[in-house]
Motif scaffolding. Structure first.
Motif, PDB file in Angstrom:
ATOM      1  N   ALA A 187      26.441  50.762  50.456  1.00 54.93           N
ATOM      2  CA  ALA A 187      26.922  50.367  48.869  1.00 54.93           C
ATOM      3  C   ALA A 187      25.861  49.670  48.207  1.00 54.93           C
ATOM      4  N   ASP A 188      25.579  49.833  46.789  1.00 58.63           N
ATOM      5  CA  ASP A 188      24.842  48.952  46.118  1.00 58.63           C
ATOM      6  C   ASP A 188      25.753  47.957  45.341  1.00 58.63           C
ATOM      7  N   PHE A 189      25.980  46.756  46.233  1.00 57.82           N
ATOM      8  CA  PHE A 189      26.960  45.847  45.712  1.00 57.82           C
ATOM      9  C   PHE A 189      26.158  45.003  44.349  1.00 57.82           C
ATOM     10  N   SER A 190      24.736  44.938  44.320  1.00 55.84           N
ATOM     11  CA  SER A 190      24.198  44.333  43.024  1.00 55.84           C
ATOM     12  C   SER A 190      24.657  45.091  41.698  1.00 55.84           C
ATOM     13  N   ARG A 191      24.743  46.310  41.848  1.00 58.13           N
ATOM     14  CA  ARG A 191      25.304  47.211  40.888  1.00 58.13           C
ATOM     15  C   ARG A 191      26.711  47.143  40.445  1.00 58.13           C
ATOM     16  N   ALA A 192      27.401  46.728  41.526  1.00 58.84           N
ATOM     17  CA  ALA A 192      28.721  46.542  41.209  1.00 58.84           C
ATOM     18  C   ALA A 192      28.978  45.256  40.595  1.00 58.84           C
ATOM     19  N   VAL A 193      28.002  44.258  41.025  1.00 57.05           N
ATOM     20  CA  VAL A 193      28.219  43.055  40.208  1.00 57.05           C
ATOM     21  C   VAL A 193      27.852  43.073  38.934  1.00 57.05           C
ATOM     22  N   VAL A 194      26.704  43.953  38.641  1.00 49.50           N
ATOM     23  CA  VAL A 194      26.386  44.180  37.164  1.00 49.50           C
ATOM     24  C   VAL A 194      27.273  44.791  36.451  1.00 49.50           C
ATOM     25  N   ASP A 195      28.055  45.889  36.877  1.00 50.78           N
ATOM     26  CA  ASP A 195      29.040  46.449  36.255  1.00 50.78           C
ATOM     27  C   ASP A 195      30.324  45.852  36.458  1.00 50.78           C
ATOM     28  N   GLU A 196      30.340  45.036  37.145  1.00 55.61           N
ATOM     29  CA  GLU A 196      31.669  44.137  37.446  1.00 55.61           C
ATOM     30  C   GLU A 196      32.853  44.963  37.848  1.00 55.61           C
ATOM     31  N   ILE A 197      32.465  46.096  38.694  1.00 54.81           N
ATOM     32  CA  ILE A 197      33.771  46.958  39.112  1.00 54.81           C
ATOM     33  C   ILE A 197      34.585  46.380  40.046  1.00 54.81           C
ATOM     34  N   GLN A 198      35.796  46.830  40.384  1.00 53.26           N
ATOM     35  CA  GLN A 198      36.694  46.352  41.137  1.00 53.26           C
ATOM     36  C   GLN A 198      37.014  47.526  42.230  1.00 53.26           C
ATOM     37  N   LEU A 199      36.752  47.059  43.582  1.00 53.81           N
ATOM     38  CA  LEU A 199      36.996  47.967  44.562  1.00 53.81           C
ATOM     39  C   LEU A 199      38.377  47.736  45.419  1.00 53.81           C
ATOM     40  N   VAL A 200      39.257  48.776  45.416  1.00 50.43           N
ATOM     41  CA  VAL A 200      40.756  48.002  45.961  1.00 50.43           C
ATOM     42  C   VAL A 200      40.890  49.075  47.318  1.00 50.43           C
ATOM     43  N   GLY A 201      41.043  48.361  48.426  1.00 49.88           N
ATOM     44  CA  GLY A 201      41.472  49.322  49.674  1.00 49.88           C
ATOM     45  C   GLY A 201      43.128  49.481  49.458  1.00 49.88           C
ATOM     46  N   SER A 202      43.482  50.716  49.703  1.00 48.79           N
ATOM     47  CA  SER A 202      44.861  50.940  49.525  1.00 48.79           C
ATOM     48  C   SER A 202      45.386  51.798  50.842  1.00 48.79           C
ATOM     49  N   ARG A 203      46.516  51.248  51.333  1.00 42.82           N
ATOM     50  CA  ARG A 203      46.933  51.947  52.538  1.00 42.82           C
ATOM     51  C   ARG A 203      48.414  52.591  52.391  1.00 42.82           C
ATOM     52  N   CYS A 204      49.222  51.878  53.397  1.00 43.05           N
ATOM     53  CA  CYS A 204      50.601  51.922  53.439  1.00 43.05           C
ATOM     54  C   CYS A 204      51.091  51.765  52.349  1.00 43.05           C
ATOM     55  N   GLY A 205      52.409  52.338  51.883  1.00 45.49           N
ATOM     56  CA  GLY A 205      53.100  52.109  50.627  1.00 45.49           C
ATOM     57  C   GLY A 205      54.500  51.669  50.805  1.00 45.49           C
ATOM     58  N   PRO A 206      55.154  51.518  49.748  1.00 44.78           N
ATOM     59  CA  PRO A 206      56.604  51.389  49.762  1.00 44.78           C
ATOM     60  C   PRO A 206      57.469  52.682  49.741  1.00 44.78           C
ATOM     61  N   PHE A 207      58.536  52.517  50.556  1.00 48.12           N
ATOM     62  CA  PHE A 207      58.978  53.670  50.817  1.00 48.12           C
ATOM     63  C   PHE A 207      60.387  54.054  49.868  1.00 48.12           C
ATOM     64  N   ALA A 208      60.837  52.854  49.264  1.00 41.52           N
ATOM     65  CA  ALA A 208      62.044  52.939  48.378  1.00 41.52           C
ATOM     66  C   ALA A 208      61.757  53.841  46.983  1.00 41.52           C
ATOM     67  N   PRO A 209      60.729  53.484  46.710  1.00 44.65           N
ATOM     68  CA  PRO A 209      60.285  54.066  45.457  1.00 44.65           C
ATOM     69  C   PRO A 209      59.683  55.764  45.658  1.00 44.65           C
ATOM     70  N   ALA A 210      59.152  55.743  46.749  1.00 43.77           N
ATOM     71  CA  ALA A 210      58.641  57.162  47.227  1.00 43.77           C
ATOM     72  C   ALA A 210      60.178  58.004  47.295  1.00 43.77           C
ATOM     73  N   LEU A 211      61.195  57.622  47.825  1.00 49.30           N
ATOM     74  CA  LEU A 211      62.444  58.303  47.996  1.00 49.30           C
ATOM     75  C   LEU A 211      63.052  58.417  46.541  1.00 49.30           C
ATOM     76  N   ARG A 212      62.819  57.493  45.721  1.00 45.04           N
ATOM     77  CA  ARG A 212      63.541  57.619  44.508  1.00 45.04           C
ATOM     78  C   ARG A 212      62.945  58.945  43.702  1.00 45.04           C
ATOM     79  N   LEU A 213      61.498  58.906  43.948  1.00 40.19           N
ATOM     80  CA  LEU A 213      60.314  59.921  43.264  1.00 40.19           C
ATOM     81  C   LEU A 213      60.649  61.438  43.725  1.00 40.19           C
TER      82      LEU A 213
END
Lengths: 324, 324
Positions: B258-284
Motif C-alpha cells: 500500500a502507498d501510505f504516503s498517498r493515503a497521507v496526502v489524500d487523508e483517507i481513513q482505512l477501517v478494519g471491520s470484522r464481527c458485529g452486533p447480533f441484536a440489530p441483525a435479528l431486528r433487520l
C-alpha cells in the motif's frame, strides 16, 4: 528578486521576476521562511517539482488588489490554493481540491524568494505578539493540529507518537494538551530532552530496535506514525490496541507491505493526515501553549540559503530558518 | 455425537464426545449451520485450527446450569467467547479480548456437530417468526451491520461495495437501508441480479478489469472492500475520494503493498471491520428489511456435509446450509 530555484538541483538567482498577483491573490514580501523535510525531498525528485520551493513563511502583504485592507499586514498562509468552485471545494474540502496548486510544491512558486503570491482567502493575520521565528511554525503546527481535527483524542486515551523529528515534536506538544497519557518514542536523545523539559514522557530507542507494548505499560489507543520511514508502520501497528487508531503522518518514497487481514481482525483504523487548520495553530502559539523555540536549529540570512539547506540535511537537524 | 472434525483434512465422526458446558455456558443442540468462506480457509491452514469447525448456527439450548430460563429456547450466538474480566473486556471491547476463544475457529469446537457450547451471555433468542434458514444468517449479517457501527454512513453519501460474495451482498443490503447512493461492483452476473431485484445498482465487471471512478459517476465517500482478494484494495483505493473512508472486510492470506504516503496526502481513513452486533441483525431480519433467501445456494442434511463443503467451494457459490 532573489529566489532559490529548484531545477533538478538548487540554483540561487538574483533576477527572478517579481510575481504579479492574479485576481483574488496578494503579493507578499517574505520575512522568514522555514525549511521542511519536504523541501529536501523535492530536491530528490519528490513530486517532480521545478520552480521556487519553500512553503513555511511569515511575510507582509505588499499588494492586494481588491483587498487593500490586507496591505501592510503581517501574515502566514495556507499553502493549498484551491479553485473554490469544484465539487470538492464546495463540499468543504478545499485542501483536497483536485485543481489545487500548492505553494512551493506543485504548480506555484514558493517562499524561498523575496516575494510570493497566494489567494487572499488563504491568509491569516499574525498577532503582533508573535515574533517571525515563532509564527513561521504555523504551517507545521497546523499539520499537527490536523490530528485532533480528524481523530477524537480523549483525555483518558493512551497515545504514542513515533518519531522525534520536527513534526513529531509538534504533534507531541499538541497531543499533550489533551491531557492524554502520552509517550514519544524516538532515536535522538537531545530531541527527547526537549520533550522531557516540557514534561512529556519520552523513550529513547536506537534505530531498528522494536519497542514492545509491555515495555511502555501496554498498547495505545492512538499511535501517531511520524518517523518519516517506511519501517515506522510495523512498530506503530505493534503498539496499537485492537480498535485503536493509527494516524499516518509520514510521507516517503515507496510502498509499505501491510497485513490488512490482521487490520480487519483487530478492527483498527488508519487515518492519513496532512495539512491542517491555521487559526487554531496561531491561537496555540499566541497562548504560549506550544513552545517552538527549542525546535529552532539555526537561522541563516537568505543569501546563505544553500548553506542552510545543507544544515537542514544533517542527521537529527531541527528547524532551520532563513531570514530575508 | 456426530461431528465434522478438521485435522489437516475434514473427517466426519459419529462418536465425538458431547460437550459439557463449563460454568456460565450452555449446551446447545444445533438445528441448522451455515458454511462460511472462513471455514474453507481453515481447511487451507488459516489460523492453524484443529477441532470442530463452523460458527454460523441456529440451535436450541438444551442445558444451561444456573440459567435454566434459557433451556428450550431457540438461539443464535456471538462467536467470540471473552474472558469478561481483562482490561479489553472491561473497556467494552469483548470481541477483541486477548484471551477470547472463537467458535469453530480458535480454541473452541464449533457448529458442525450435534452440540456446541457457548457462554450464556453470548446467546440471543430467535423470534418465533424467523425460520431457521433465515436466522442462521444472523452472524454474517451482524458482520455487515458492524460497518454502520464503525462508520457514520450518511443518507447523502456515495457508497461503493466491491465484491458480490455472500458478505458483499449482505453489506450492500444493509448499506442500502441508509438511503445512500449505492453501487455494488462484482464479477457474477447472477449475484448482481439478486441485488438488481432488490433495487440496488450493480455493475458487472470481469475479474482483473479496473473500474474508473468516471464510469460510475465519480468517486465515493465510502468504499467497502469485500472481494476477499488482495487485489481488491487497489480498486477500492482508486474509487475513494480524498478524506473518504475505506472499509476493509476481506481476510485472506498474505500482505498487500500500500502507498501510505498517498493515503497521507489524500487523508483517507482505512477501517478494519470484522464481527458485529447480533441484536440489530435479528431486528433487520425480523422486520424483513434484509432478504437472505436469495442468498441460499443449497441446504444439505448434516450427514452430507462433506458434499456441502464441496458445493460451497465451487466458484460463485452462495450460502450452503446444513440441517441436523
Amino acid at each position: 528578486m532573489r529566489a532559490l530555484v529548484l531545477d533538478q538541483d538548487w540554483r540561487f538567482v538574483e533576477d527572478y521576476p517579481v510575481p504579479d498577483p492574479p485576481s483574488g491573490e496578494a503579493r507578499i514580501r517574505v520575512r522568514v521562511a522555514g525549511i521542511c523535510n519536504t523541501d529536501l525531498e523535492l530536491a530528490r525528485g519528490y513530486l517532480h517539482f521545478c520552480g521556487v520551493a519553500g512553503h513555511e513563511f511569515v511575510g507582509v502583504v505588499e499588494y492586494a488588489p481588491g483587498a487593500e485592507a490586507w496591505e501592510g499586514r503581517r501574515v502566514v498562509g495556507d499553502i493549498n490554493a484551491a479553485c473554490g468552485v469544484c465539487t470538492t471545494c464546495r463540499a468543504g474540502r478545499p485542501t483536497h481540491c483536485p485543481h489545487r496548486t500548492t505553494l512551493g510544491m506543485d504548480g506555484r512558486d514558493g517562499a524561498f524568494a523575496d516575494y510570493l503570491t497566494l489567494p487572499v482567502r488563504n491568509l491569516y493575520a499574525v498577532p503582533d505578539a508573535l515574533p517571525d521565528e515563532v509564527a513561521v511554525f504555523t504551517e507545521p503546527l497546523a499539520a499537527a493540529c490536523e490530528i485532533l481535527e480528524q481523530v477524537h483524542v480523549r483525555p483518558t486515551d493512551r497515545v504514542i507518537v513515533l518519531g522525534d523529528g520536527k513534526l513529531g515534536l509538534l504533534c507531541a506538544q499538541v497531543l499533550a494538551l489533551t491531557g492524554c497519557d502520552l509517550t514519544v518514542i524516538g532515536r535522538h536523545a537531545d530531541k527527547l530532552d526537549i520533550l522531557a523539559r516540557l514534561g512529556i514522557v519520552a523513550l529513547h530507542t536506537p534505530r531498528g530496535v522494536m519497542v514492545e507494548a509491555a515495555e511502555i505499560g501496554g498498547m495505545a489507543d492512538v499511535v501517531v506514525e511520524a518517523t518519516g520511514h517506511p519501517d515506522g508502520f510495523a512498530m506503530a501497528r505493534q503498539l496499537l490496541r485492537p480498535r485503536g487508531t493509527l494516524v499516518l503522518k509520514s510521507t516517503y518514497h515507496g510502498a509499505v507491505k501491510a497485513d490488512f487481514s490482521r487490520a480487519v481482525v483487530d478492527e483498527i483504523q488508519l487515518v492519513g493526515s496532512r495539512c491542517g487548520p491555521f487559526a487554531p495553530a496561531l491561537r496555540l502559539l499566541e497562548r504560549g501553549l506550544v513552545n517552538v523555540r527549542p525546535l529552532i536549529q539555526a537561522n541563516y540570512p537568505f543569501a546563505e540559503i544553500l548553506t542552510a539547506l545543507h544544515r537542514a540535511e544533517l542527521p537529527g537537524a531541527l528547524k532551520v530558518l532563513v531570514t530575508m
